[in-house]
Structure formats: structure tokens, C-alpha cells
Design an enzyme around this catalytic site. Structure first.
Site, PDB file in Angstrom:
ATOM      1  N   ARG A   1       3.738 -11.698   4.389  1.00 13.83           N
ATOM      2  CA  ARG A   1       5.357 -11.790   4.337  1.00 13.83           C
ATOM      3  C   ARG A   1       5.985 -11.312   5.438  1.00 13.83           C
ATOM      4  O   ARG A   1       7.025 -11.275   5.683  1.00 13.83           O
ATOM      5  CB  ARG A   1       5.842 -10.785   3.021  1.00 13.83           C
ATOM      6  CG  ARG A   1       5.170 -11.617   1.922  1.00 13.83           C
ATOM      7  CD  ARG A   1       5.926 -10.723   0.367  1.00 13.83           C
ATOM      8  NE  ARG A   1       7.221 -10.593   0.303  1.00 13.83           N
ATOM      9  CZ  ARG A   1       7.443  -9.970  -0.778  1.00 13.83           C
ATOM     10  NH1 ARG A   1       6.723  -9.207  -1.680  1.00 13.83           N
ATOM     11  NH2 ARG A   1       8.749  -9.850  -0.907  1.00 13.83           N
TER      12      ARG A   1
ATOM     13  N   PRO B   1       0.906  -1.206  -0.023  1.00 12.74           N
ATOM     14  CA  PRO B   1      -0.053  -0.122  -0.159  1.00 12.74           C
ATOM     15  C   PRO B   1       0.899   1.217   0.048  1.00 12.74           C
ATOM     16  O   PRO B   1       1.751   1.463   0.977  1.00 12.74           O
ATOM     17  CB  PRO B   1      -0.709  -0.207   1.154  1.00 12.74           C
ATOM     18  CG  PRO B   1      -0.770  -1.474   1.463  1.00 12.74           C
ATOM     19  CD  PRO B   1       0.543  -2.151   1.000  1.00 12.74           C
ATOM     20  N   GLU B   2       0.448   1.930  -0.923  1.00 14.85           N
ATOM     21  CA  GLU B   2       1.260   3.572  -0.846  1.00 14.85           C
ATOM     22  C   GLU B   2       0.164   4.447  -0.352  1.00 14.85           C
ATOM     23  O   GLU B   2      -0.678   3.885   0.216  1.00 14.85           O
ATOM     24  CB  GLU B   2       1.578   3.910  -2.391  1.00 14.85           C
ATOM     25  CG  GLU B   2       2.329   2.680  -2.919  1.00 14.85           C
ATOM     26  CD  GLU B   2       2.884   3.095  -4.278  1.00 14.85           C
ATOM     27  OE1 GLU B   2       2.938   4.320  -4.595  1.00 14.85           O
ATOM     28  OE2 GLU B   2       3.046   2.249  -5.301  1.00 14.85           O
TER      29      GLU B   2
END
Length: 284
Positions: A113, A2-3
Site C-alpha cells: 500500500r 507491524p506494531e
DNA sequence: AGTGTATCCTGCAGGC
DNA sequence: TGCCTGCAGGATACAC
């Protein structure tokens, strides 16, 4: 990860449900997302009330009552899921933290992750951390001249410059590439080689891209979902990112992928010429 | 100061 | 079907 637009979309969702709720206890399923360690994190968040939710760059910030914040950096695959279903497509698949709330609800930090990080900071700590980040690109006070000034101080490729959170906050690889396409700038142009007009174009392009991505609820590239499990609709508006070999929407030339700084950059070799800087390589 | 490389970790797509 | 390689929205540490 997510940016900025994805973080903003998530924050807007969380703001509807979290404020006013109190953290009763935190179950730590994967301690690697807690740089401070499970015990300090648990004791410093226990019985604290969440009073507001906001965003700084790509970070999600949960304001705690009487100073302090829980700072969430989602890394590549982090998700904050308020009261998620136990099964179905939006159920947590890799929960790392479960915040048990006082009303019986739960806030799950899920991260395949586990590159994401969750920290608790006091007011001073947060001020310091936030102060180290670059300006907010959508802040009304962030003008083209500010961008030009920042760019002028660096020889780094402009794409690398945009990715540096300490120079400008919230821009990641997708929107850096999209903004450069919009401004017709080659990603490898040295930041300080941009003239005033080019810096203005980049400023406008970056803000346009970020704003419309927020309007679309962000970009789902692989597995991003917002706080309610919805996919981002900006994916269909990407002009270059992940479009190697496809036709440029402006001129039809094939979009090209190059790699530098350890990351892929996507560009139209016709619309985004390397420019005239004599030190620059003719990389396409 | 800037760049290339490795690292953290898992999943998925593509080639064979 | 299976195995292998490469790649992924990020961030940081290291050597050169």
C-alpha cells in the site's frame, strides 16, 4: 502495520544479517515511500555502512557508520526483506526500494500500500525525532506511575491515548485492544478517569501482552511476515481483536466491535464495563 | 484539546 | 463468475 512486537521480531532477524554490510546503491522503484525524494535519499545512503539495527516504537532503525540512521516506518504493509528469494511465497511482491549491498546481497523494502516511509537522518535529526516519541513501554524504567501520570493529562479515550505515538511508543490497534481487555478496561474510558489501580493494571497488561507477542514472533493478521518470511504466532492468542461475535475467552459473552477515532475497537461488554465516569456515554 | 472525516494505496472477503 | 462495498497493523491534515 507491524506494531512494536512485529518491529522487534523483524529487528532481531535483521541484526543477524545486516551489520557490517555497506549500501552500494539504492534502486528507487516507488518514490512515494521517500519523503525526502529519491536523489537526496540515494546520495545520503550511498556507500554508507550499516553498523547496527534497532527499534524505537514501531520504527526500525538502521545505524550508519559515523552517525546517522535510516529510519523505516512500515506503515500498514511494509516489509524489510534481506536477500529475499526471487520466487516463491516470500519473494517481494511490491518492491519499492532495493538496497544493493557491497557483498552482492540486497535489502528490499516491499510495501503493497506504500503507507510506509523510509528516511535518512543525521544524528541530530534522529535525536529530535526520537525525542518526540513517547516512552518505550517495555523499558525497565517505564513504571506504572509514569503511565498513570501520562494518562492523567488527557481526556481522550484510553484506546486513542494508547495509539498516540507521542504519548507512548509502539502500541497499535491490536495490542491496544488486547491490553485493555487484559486490564478489563473499556476502550472508551477517558484516559484521565483511570484510578491508580486501573493504571497499574493497564501497565501490567500492556507489558504482558507485548512481551508474549514478541515471544510468539508477533501477530500475523493479514500479511505480516518477519525478516525470514515467517508468520507471527500470536494470532491464535488474540482475545478480542478481530473476534467480533465470538465468545469471550473469560466469560463467554459475545465480543463486540465499536468504532471511534476512525478505527475499530473490540471488547467484551461484560468484562470491560464503561465505568462510573458521569461524562461518559454508555457505549458498548 | 479532542473528534470526526478525508487522504495516501492495494487487496481481499462477503453480499448479491 | 463478477461487481460493489467495506474494511485493513498507520499517520497526518483539516474543519469544527
Amino acid at each position: 502495520m507491524p506494531e512494536l512486537p512485529e518491529a522487534e521480531t523483524i529487528v532481531r532477524g535483521l541484526r543477524r544479517t545486516l551489520p557490517g554490510r555497506r549500501i552500494r546503491e539504492v534502486a528507487v522503484l516507488h518514490a512515494d515511500v521517500l519523503p525526502q525524494g529519491p536523489d537526496p535519499f540515494r546520495s545520503r545512503t550511498k556507500d554508507r555502512r550499516i553498523v547496527d539495527v534497532h527499534r524505537r516504537g514501531k520504527n526500525i532503525v538502521l545505524d550508519l557508520q559515523r552517525d546517522g540512521v535510516v529510519l523505516v516506518n512500515l506503515g500498514m504493509t511494509g516489509k524489510l526483506l534481506p536477500d529475499p528469494p526471487r520466487e516463491g511465497p516470500s519473494a517481494p511482491t511490491h518492491p519499492a526500494l532495493r538496497f544493493e549491498l557491497d557483498d552482492g546481497g540486497v535489502l528490499v523494502y516491499d510495501d503493497v500500500r506504500r503507507f510506509g516511509r523510509v528516511e535518512v537522518l543525521d544524528a541530530d535529526g534522529w535525536r529530535e525525532r526520537s525525542g518526540a516519541l513517547g516512552p518505550e513501554p517495555l523499558d525497565p524504567g517505564f513504571e506504572a506511575g509514569d503511565l498513570a501520570e501520562g494518562l492523567a493529562r488527557s481526556r481522550a479515550p484510553v484506546r486513542s491515548w494508547l495509539l498516540d505515538q507521542n504519548r507512548i511508543a509502539g502500541v497499535g490497534n491490536i495490542y491496544a485492544n488486547e491490553a485493555l481487555f487484559g486490564a478489563r478496561l473499556h476502550p472508551r474510558r477517558p484516559a484521565r478517569s483511570l484510578d491508580a489501580a486501573e493504571a497499574r493494571a493497564l501497565h501490567a497488561s500492556l507489558r504482558r501482552v507485548l512481551r508474549s507477542a514478541i515471544g510468539a514472533g508477533g501477530t500475523t493478521f493479514r500479511d505480516y511476515r518477519d525478516a525470514t518470511g515467517e508468520e507471527g504466532r500470536y494470532s491464535s492468542q488474540l482475545r478480542v481483536y478481530d473476534r467480533e461475535g465470538e465468545a469471550c475467552t473469560r466469560c463467554g459473552t459475545s465480543v463486540v466491535r465499536i468504532v471511534f477515532g476512525g478505527r475499530s475497537a473490540f471488547l467484551c461488554p461484560d468484562c470491560q464495563r464503561p465505568g462510573h465516569d458521569p461524562h461518559e456515554q454508555e457505549t458498548r
